[in-house]
Scaffold this motif. Structure first.
Motif, PDB file in Angstrom:
ATOM      1  N   ARG A  81       0.832  -1.204   0.000  1.00  0.00           N
ATOM      2  CA  ARG A  81       0.000   0.000   0.000  1.00  0.00           C
ATOM      3  C   ARG A  81       0.870   1.258   0.000  1.00  0.00           C
ATOM      4  N   ALA A  82       1.944   1.257   0.771  1.00  0.00           N
ATOM      5  CA  ALA A  82       2.839   2.410   0.819  1.00  0.00           C
ATOM      6  C   ALA A  82       3.469   2.664  -0.542  1.00  0.00           C
ATOM      7  N   GLU A  83       3.800   1.608  -1.267  1.00  0.00           N
ATOM      8  CA  GLU A  83       4.376   1.758  -2.606  1.00  0.00           C
ATOM      9  C   GLU A  83       3.380   2.432  -3.538  1.00  0.00           C
ATOM     10  N   ASN A  84       2.109   2.044  -3.446  1.00  0.00           N
ATOM     11  CA  ASN A  84       1.074   2.629  -4.300  1.00  0.00           C
ATOM     12  C   ASN A  84       0.791   4.085  -3.945  1.00  0.00           C
ATOM     13  N   LEU A  85       0.863   4.401  -2.648  1.00  0.00           N
ATOM     14  CA  LEU A  85       0.559   5.749  -2.194  1.00  0.00           C
ATOM     15  C   LEU A  85       1.771   6.676  -2.256  1.00  0.00           C
ATOM     16  N   GLY A  86       2.951   6.106  -2.474  1.00  0.00           N
ATOM     17  CA  GLY A  86       4.164   6.921  -2.505  1.00  0.00           C
ATOM     18  C   GLY A  86       4.666   7.323  -1.134  1.00  0.00           C
ATOM     19  N   VAL A  87       4.398   6.483  -0.115  1.00  0.00           N
ATOM     20  CA  VAL A  87       4.839   6.777   1.249  1.00  0.00           C
ATOM     21  C   VAL A  87       6.216   6.152   1.483  1.00  0.00           C
ATOM     22  N   PRO A  88       7.250   6.928   1.778  1.00  0.00           N
ATOM     23  CA  PRO A  88       8.570   6.362   2.058  1.00  0.00           C
ATOM     24  C   PRO A  88       8.556   5.574   3.366  1.00  0.00           C
ATOM     25  N   LEU A  89       9.081   4.356   3.321  1.00  0.00           N
ATOM     26  CA  LEU A  89       9.166   3.501   4.507  1.00  0.00           C
ATOM     27  C   LEU A  89      10.631   3.270   4.858  1.00  0.00           C
ATOM     28  N   PHE A  90      10.950   3.434   6.138  1.00  0.00           N
ATOM     29  CA  PHE A  90      12.305   3.194   6.634  1.00  0.00           C
ATOM     30  C   PHE A  90      12.267   2.253   7.825  1.00  0.00           C
ATOM     31  N   VAL A  91      13.261   1.400   7.908  1.00  0.00           N
ATOM     32  CA  VAL A  91      13.460   0.562   9.089  1.00  0.00           C
ATOM     33  C   VAL A  91      14.642   1.129   9.859  1.00  0.00           C
ATOM     34  N   LEU A  92      14.469   1.322  11.160  1.00  0.00           N
ATOM     35  CA  LEU A  92      15.531   1.815  12.018  1.00  0.00           C
ATOM     36  C   LEU A  92      16.323   0.638  12.566  1.00  0.00           C
ATOM     37  N   ASP A  93      17.599   0.529  12.182  1.00  0.00           N
ATOM     38  CA  ASP A  93      18.414  -0.515  12.798  1.00  0.00           C
ATOM     39  C   ASP A  93      18.954   0.008  14.126  1.00  0.00           C
ATOM     40  N   LEU A  94      19.566  -0.861  14.896  1.00  0.00           N
ATOM     41  CA  LEU A  94      19.968  -0.488  16.247  1.00  0.00           C
ATOM     42  C   LEU A  94      21.126   0.498  16.276  1.00  0.00           C
ATOM     43  N   THR A  95      21.792   0.713  15.132  1.00  0.00           N
ATOM     44  CA  THR A  95      22.818   1.765  15.087  1.00  0.00           C
ATOM     45  C   THR A  95      22.197   3.142  14.960  1.00  0.00           C
ATOM     46  N   GLY A  96      20.875   3.193  14.704  1.00  0.00           N
ATOM     47  CA  GLY A  96      20.193   4.465  14.533  1.00  0.00           C
ATOM     48  C   GLY A  96      20.168   4.972  13.111  1.00  0.00           C
ATOM     49  N   THR A  97      20.538   4.113  12.153  1.00  0.00           N
ATOM     50  CA  THR A  97      20.560   4.513  10.745  1.00  0.00           C
ATOM     51  C   THR A  97      19.290   4.033  10.050  1.00  0.00           C
ATOM     52  N   PRO A  98      18.430   4.928   9.556  1.00  0.00           N
ATOM     53  CA  PRO A  98      17.231   4.514   8.825  1.00  0.00           C
ATOM     54  C   PRO A  98      17.607   3.853   7.498  1.00  0.00           C
ATOM     55  N   GLN A  99      17.032   2.682   7.249  1.00  0.00           N
ATOM     56  CA  GLN A  99      17.278   1.951   6.014  1.00  0.00           C
ATOM     57  C   GLN A  99      16.026   1.991   5.147  1.00  0.00           C
ATOM     58  N   PRO A 100      16.101   2.530   3.910  1.00  0.00           N
ATOM     59  CA  PRO A 100      14.918   2.561   3.033  1.00  0.00           C
ATOM     60  C   PRO A 100      14.514   1.162   2.617  1.00  0.00           C
TER      61      PRO A 100
END
Length: 249
Positions: free
Chosen positions: A217-236
């Motif tokens: 759904r996020a891909e269709n709506l154009g919503v950027p999704l990030f996962v936060l790893d434990l180093t604090g770096t958001p991963q797309p």
């Protein structure tokens, strides 16, 4: 080197040597909060959003930005808020050549800023993450990343999301989910609908990832999704996030 000073815990009276953290200014110079040695450290008993940020002025360019208020965890379990001094105002003379400057042909004038294409901007410095140990660290990491992308005046969102913590800045609404459950389809749609009512873009940060339906759904709506790893770096994790990470705003 960042300044340091002795800090005494008011609960157990244990003394620590605290060094102020350094953060990267937009101009590239490191900045650190100015510690107030005359004031005692205080115990954090409850969280108030405005008290979790402090303005730090860059000595190189005079820019003032908000960064996490310095804190220290004592082994007795008390979280200490480190006292800081207010930054001095920027009193450097203004370059007369920049007075009443007009935007170049084809540029778009926006209030308080001159927007230029990313291709003509100076390359960004590498993102400086903060290690995630608590839910507050996750929110801090997301706020720092949004600032690194180019968003300014980041604050807590006026409307609380169904889960997690909402952040807002000019032109963007972000949701930070520090729980151990993947973000759901409903989470993504609620964020997108709220952003639509405020005529802003939206970004989602999650520690535990996303359900398959949520990602689709996020891909269709154009919503950027990030996962936060434990180093604090958001991963797309989807193409809108890849684009935002690559170009910023």
């Amino acid at each position: 080197m960042a300044e340091s000073m002795p800090v005494r815990c008011p609960a157990c009276l244990r003394e620590h040597l605290y060094a102020a953290p350094s953060y990267p200014c937009a101009c590239g110079a490191p900045v650190s909060p100015s510690l107030d040695e005359r004031a005692p450290a205080t115990a954090v008993t409850h969280r108030v959003w405005d008290e979790q940020w402090v303005t730090v002025r860059c000595a190189a360019c005079g820019r003032g930005d908000q960064w996490p208020h310095p804190e220290l965890g004592c082994p007795c379990g008390t979280v200490l808020r480190i006292p800081v001094t207010r930054p001095a105002p920027d009193t450097r003379p203004t370059d007369p050549r920049t007075k009443d400057a007009q935007p170049p042909p084809g540029a778009t004038k926006v209030p308080g800023a001159l927007r230029t294409p990313r291709s003509s901007a100076r390359p960004r410095r590498a993102f400086q993450p903060v290690t995630i140990r608590t839910a507050r660290d996750a929110v801090t990491a997301a706020a720092l990343y949004l600032r690194w992308l180019g968003y300014q005046d980041i604050r807590r969102a006026d409307q609380r999301p169904p889960s997690g913590v909402g952040l807002a800045a000019r032109g963007v609404l972000a949701q930070v989910d520090p729980t151990v459950s993947p973000a759901s389809l409903r989470d993504i749609e609620c964020l997108w609908l709220t952003a639509m009512t405020e005529s802003s873009d939206c970004v989602y940060f999650s520690l535990a990832g996303y359900e398959d339906e949520a990602r689709a759904r996020a891909e269709n709506l154009g919503v950027p999704l990030f996962v936060l790893d434990l180093t604090g770096t958001p991963q797309p994790v989807n193409s809108p996030a890849d684009d935002l990470d690559a170009t910023g705003v």
